[in-house]
Design a protein around this motif. Structure first.
Motif, PDB file in Angstrom:
ATOM      1  N   ASP A  32       4.994  14.857 -16.589  1.00  0.00           N
ATOM      2  CA  ASP A  32       5.996  14.016 -16.172  1.00  0.00           C
ATOM      3  C   ASP A  32       5.819  12.626 -15.926  1.00  0.00           C
ATOM      4  O   ASP A  32       6.710  11.607 -16.272  1.00  0.00           O
ATOM      5  N   SER A  33       4.896  12.328 -15.443  1.00  0.00           N
ATOM      6  CA  SER A  33       4.702  10.836 -14.825  1.00  0.00           C
ATOM      7  C   SER A  33       4.417  10.005 -15.994  1.00  0.00           C
ATOM      8  O   SER A  33       4.641   9.093 -16.125  1.00  0.00           O
ATOM      9  N   ALA A  34       3.462  10.797 -16.872  1.00  0.00           N
ATOM     10  CA  ALA A  34       2.982   9.796 -17.996  1.00  0.00           C
ATOM     11  C   ALA A  34       4.296   9.665 -18.812  1.00  0.00           C
ATOM     12  O   ALA A  34       4.471   8.597 -19.352  1.00  0.00           O
ATOM     13  N   ILE A  35       5.093  10.527 -18.963  1.00  0.00           N
ATOM     14  CA  ILE A  35       6.339  10.308 -19.742  1.00  0.00           C
ATOM     15  C   ILE A  35       7.084   9.233 -19.417  1.00  0.00           C
ATOM     16  O   ILE A  35       7.772   8.606 -19.882  1.00  0.00           O
ATOM     17  N   LYS A  36       7.416   9.497 -17.877  1.00  0.00           N
ATOM     18  CA  LYS A  36       8.222   8.477 -17.411  1.00  0.00           C
ATOM     19  C   LYS A  36       7.726   7.139 -17.537  1.00  0.00           C
ATOM     20  O   LYS A  36       8.543   6.102 -17.419  1.00  0.00           O
ATOM     21  N   TYR A 336     -11.345  18.415  -4.914  1.00  0.00           N
ATOM     22  CA  TYR A 336     -11.716  16.876  -4.618  1.00  0.00           C
ATOM     23  C   TYR A 336     -10.928  16.200  -5.446  1.00  0.00           C
ATOM     24  O   TYR A 336     -10.319  15.090  -4.786  1.00  0.00           O
ATOM     25  N   MET A 337     -10.284  16.357  -6.759  1.00  0.00           N
ATOM     26  CA  MET A 337      -9.925  15.438  -7.499  1.00  0.00           C
ATOM     27  C   MET A 337      -8.361  15.542  -6.980  1.00  0.00           C
ATOM     28  O   MET A 337      -7.806  14.312  -6.752  1.00  0.00           O
ATOM     29  N   VAL A 338      -7.574  16.364  -6.438  1.00  0.00           N
ATOM     30  CA  VAL A 338      -6.285  16.185  -6.174  1.00  0.00           C
ATOM     31  C   VAL A 338      -6.385  15.535  -4.836  1.00  0.00           C
ATOM     32  O   VAL A 338      -5.163  14.788  -4.345  1.00  0.00           O
ATOM     33  N   SER A 339      -7.336  15.628  -3.965  1.00  0.00           N
ATOM     34  CA  SER A 339      -7.212  14.891  -2.659  1.00  0.00           C
ATOM     35  C   SER A 339      -7.684  13.613  -2.619  1.00  0.00           C
ATOM     36  O   SER A 339      -7.173  12.930  -1.710  1.00  0.00           O
ATOM     37  N   ASN A 340      -8.443  13.187  -3.627  1.00  0.00           N
ATOM     38  CA  ASN A 340      -8.875  11.897  -3.713  1.00  0.00           C
ATOM     39  C   ASN A 340      -8.370  11.035  -4.646  1.00  0.00           C
ATOM     40  O   ASN A 340      -8.604   9.847  -4.589  1.00  0.00           O
ATOM     41  N   TRP A 341      -7.971  11.302  -5.846  1.00  0.00           N
ATOM     42  CA  TRP A 341      -7.837  10.614  -7.045  1.00  0.00           C
ATOM     43  C   TRP A 341      -6.134  10.751  -7.536  1.00  0.00           C
ATOM     44  O   TRP A 341      -5.944  10.101  -8.133  1.00  0.00           O
ATOM     45  N   VAL A 342      -5.403  11.943  -6.999  1.00  0.00           N
ATOM     46  CA  VAL A 342      -3.943  11.819  -7.073  1.00  0.00           C
ATOM     47  C   VAL A 342      -3.436  11.215  -5.946  1.00  0.00           C
ATOM     48  O   VAL A 342      -3.507  11.236  -4.715  1.00  0.00           O
ATOM     49  N   VAL A 343      -2.333  10.083  -6.366  1.00  0.00           N
ATOM     50  CA  VAL A 343      -1.742   9.262  -5.513  1.00  0.00           C
ATOM     51  C   VAL A 343      -0.177   9.690  -5.685  1.00  0.00           C
ATOM     52  O   VAL A 343       0.382   9.834  -7.022  1.00  0.00           O
ATOM     53  N   THR A 344       0.497   9.752  -4.498  1.00  0.00           N
ATOM     54  CA  THR A 344       2.060  10.029  -4.697  1.00  0.00           C
ATOM     55  C   THR A 344       2.544   8.639  -4.733  1.00  0.00           C
ATOM     56  O   THR A 344       2.497   7.850  -3.576  1.00  0.00           O
ATOM     57  N   ASN A 345       3.265   8.535  -5.749  1.00  0.00           N
ATOM     58  CA  ASN A 345       3.901   6.940  -5.758  1.00  0.00           C
ATOM     59  C   ASN A 345       5.245   6.947  -5.379  1.00  0.00           C
ATOM     60  O   ASN A 345       6.113   8.259  -5.238  1.00  0.00           O
ATOM     61  N   SER A 346       5.918   5.706  -4.768  1.00  0.00           N
ATOM     62  CA  SER A 346       7.273   5.685  -4.383  1.00  0.00           C
ATOM     63  C   SER A 346       8.219   6.539  -4.957  1.00  0.00           C
ATOM     64  O   SER A 346       9.448   6.613  -4.679  1.00  0.00           O
ATOM     65  N   ASP A 347       8.369   6.205  -6.606  1.00  0.00           N
ATOM     66  CA  ASP A 347       9.268   6.647  -7.376  1.00  0.00           C
ATOM     67  C   ASP A 347       9.070   8.246  -7.721  1.00  0.00           C
ATOM     68  O   ASP A 347       9.731   8.852  -8.540  1.00  0.00           O
ATOM     69  N   GLY A 348       8.086   8.854  -7.036  1.00  0.00           N
ATOM     70  CA  GLY A 348       8.003  10.368  -7.297  1.00  0.00           C
ATOM     71  C   GLY A 348       6.898  10.684  -8.263  1.00  0.00           C
ATOM     72  O   GLY A 348       6.599  11.804  -8.392  1.00  0.00           O
ATOM     73  N   MET A 350       3.214  10.528 -10.066  1.00  0.00           N
ATOM     74  CA  MET A 350       1.609  10.786  -9.720  1.00  0.00           C
ATOM     75  C   MET A 350       0.961   9.515 -10.319  1.00  0.00           C
ATOM     76  O   MET A 350       0.873   9.238 -11.436  1.00  0.00           O
ATOM     77  N   GLY A 351       0.157   9.025  -9.428  1.00  0.00           N
ATOM     78  CA  GLY A 351      -0.906   8.047  -9.871  1.00  0.00           C
ATOM     79  C   GLY A 351      -2.137   8.834 -10.124  1.00  0.00           C
ATOM     80  O   GLY A 351      -2.515   9.596  -9.264  1.00  0.00           O
ATOM     81  N   TRP A 352      -3.061   8.100 -10.821  1.00  0.00           N
ATOM     82  CA  TRP A 352      -4.337   8.674 -11.218  1.00  0.00           C
ATOM     83  C   TRP A 352      -5.259   7.741 -11.086  1.00  0.00           C
ATOM     84  O   TRP A 352      -5.334   6.677 -11.676  1.00  0.00           O
ATOM     85  N   THR A 353      -6.497   7.735 -10.177  1.00  0.00           N
ATOM     86  CA  THR A 353      -7.501   6.596  -9.794  1.00  0.00           C
ATOM     87  C   THR A 353      -8.843   6.969 -10.344  1.00  0.00           C
ATOM     88  O   THR A 353      -9.054   8.076 -10.842  1.00  0.00           O
ATOM     89  N   ASN A 354      -9.764   6.024 -10.517  1.00  0.00           N
ATOM     90  CA  ASN A 354     -10.988   6.034 -10.553  1.00  0.00           C
ATOM     91  C   ASN A 354     -11.591   6.569 -12.018  1.00  0.00           C
ATOM     92  O   ASN A 354     -12.531   7.096 -12.282  1.00  0.00           O
TER      93      ASN A 354
END
Length: 396
Positions: A32-36, A336-348, A350-354
């Motif tokens: 959903d985040s990618a689509i948004k 580890y991935m969900v704890s460290n690389w998943v970010v909750t953005n202000s618009d709801g 999901m951000g993905w890092t690294n």
């Protein structure tokens, strides 16, 4: 067996701890985040049509999610993305040129085949035929390996197996299932890259895994003296290959000898991938042959690809895991991935890092090259891999 099951359940519960405020399905959230954000829709950042293997990877995940949830939003997004790069007459545009002989664009081919299966619209068969025609004339080494691109003389890359051979296999299954020579050729693509890139026992920093690629002509600056392989094991290249292994086994008939050849490669590599994970975090280094070296880091796209491949391989019985250690390793990495690389953005969203932006053998292929490349927020190569990993994790 009960002990292994209890162990897995404890890891699943631990992965959810601290994430209760997040959506219950990370797969849905990632999609959903990618689509948004309008990612993977057949257009580049300027709104121009663009044939992109990253879009093909996302569309593969959206298809799996649509089949799992029945949410037609995902199917419709696939259709929109494919329509943006294929005219009504079936011509593939968006920068695609057959004579470039690059395997990368062919990653969008499985989408065309899927849409033809769903709609029977001629345009999708015509588009798929274009890619199949490319493979007929694609340059090869004298052993028969597809070059990664025309401009990479005599070079086979692990990346190219995921880009080209899943399509090759699906096309053969859909339209030429009795084409014995095609099945032999597909199996050969997997086998040749494995034979020529497998790290030899006794090598320094031995993992028993696969180097990024090889130059059969031994003319590239990085080519080794024995088989012409590149000097380092790069996590995402190996991740592409691992995903290709588990995905192609769904396509090649189990009665075909190629099925057993490929499953044996997977069964050799899977425990070695498990063992190459960092013992503390459970995820994998960018340059897997240099764990812990200064400037090296834990990379998210390759790690997600490994989680997807290991979990899917075990689930379907392609990978043997009698003590549960492979699933345990994949679950630890996912936590580890969900704890460290998943970010909750202000618009709801999901951000993905690294996720490292790119990795190429166009240069010297050294450790310093790989670690010099920057990481990208919400890079689709990593986000799509996390979507796939989440689907498999949630299947547990």
């Amino acid at each position: 067996m009960a002990r292994v099951t209890a162990l897995i359940v404890s890891f699943l519960l631990a992965a959810a701890t601290g994430a209760s405020a997040r959506p219950s399905s990370y797969a849905v959230w990632a999609a959903d985040s990618a689509i948004k954000r309008g990612q993977g829709n057949g257009l580049d950042s300027t709104g121009k049509a663009s044939v992109s293997y990253e879009h093909g990877e996302l569309q593969w995940g959206l298809r799996l999610l649509y089949e799992k949830t029945g949410n037609k939003t995902y199917y419709n997004y696939i259709v929109t993305g494919a329509n943006n790069i294929v005219y009504d007459n079936g011509t593939v545009h968006g920068g695609y040129t057959l004579t470039d002989f690059s395997l990368d664009p062919i990653r969008t081919g499985p989408t065309f085949l899927y849409l033809y299966q769903q709609t029977k619209q001629t345009k999708w068969k015509t588009a798929a035929d274009t890619y199949r025609k490319q493979l007929d004339g694609h340059p090869r080494t004298t052993e028969g390996q597809f070059w990664h691109k025309l401009r990479y003389f005599n070079q086979g890359w692990l990346d190219g197996i995921y880009m080209g051979d899943i399509f090759y296999a699906q096309y053969t299954k859909d339209f030429q299932v009795t084409n014995t020579s095609a099945w032999v050729d597909i199996t050969s693509q997997f086998n040749l890259i494995y034979k020529n890139t497998l790290q030899a026992s006794g090598s320094s920093n031995y993992t028993g895994l696969l180097y990024h690629g090889y130059d059969f002509s031994h003319t590239a600056v990085w080519a080794s003296s024995d088989r012409g392989h590149s000097p380092e094991i790069w996590d995402r290249a190996l991740g592409w290959y691992a995903m290709a292994l588990v995905d192609v086994l769904d396509i090649i008939p189990s009665s075909n000898t190629g099925h057993s050849t490929i499953i044996n490669i997977l069964r050799t590599l899977a425990p070695r991938i498990r063992d190459a994970a960092d013992p503390n975090t459970g995820v994998w280094w960018l340059v897997m042959t240099q764990p812990g070296r200064a400037k090296n880091y834990f990379e998210s796209s390759g790690s997600a690809m490994f989680v997807y491949s290991l979990l899917k391989g075990v689930r379907l019985g392609y990978v043997q895991d009698p003590d549960g250690s492979i699933v345990k390793a994949a679950v630890k990495a996912y936590k580890y991935m969900v704890s460290n690389w998943v970010v909750t953005n202000s618009d709801g969203t999901m951000g993905w890092t690294n996720t490292v932006e790119v990795g190429s053998l166009s240069g010297n292929g050294t450790f310093d090259y790989y670690v010099s490349v920057g990481t990208i927020l919400n890079d689709l190569k990593g986000l799509s891999a996390f979507l796939l990993a989440s689907i498999e994790y949630e299947n547990l």
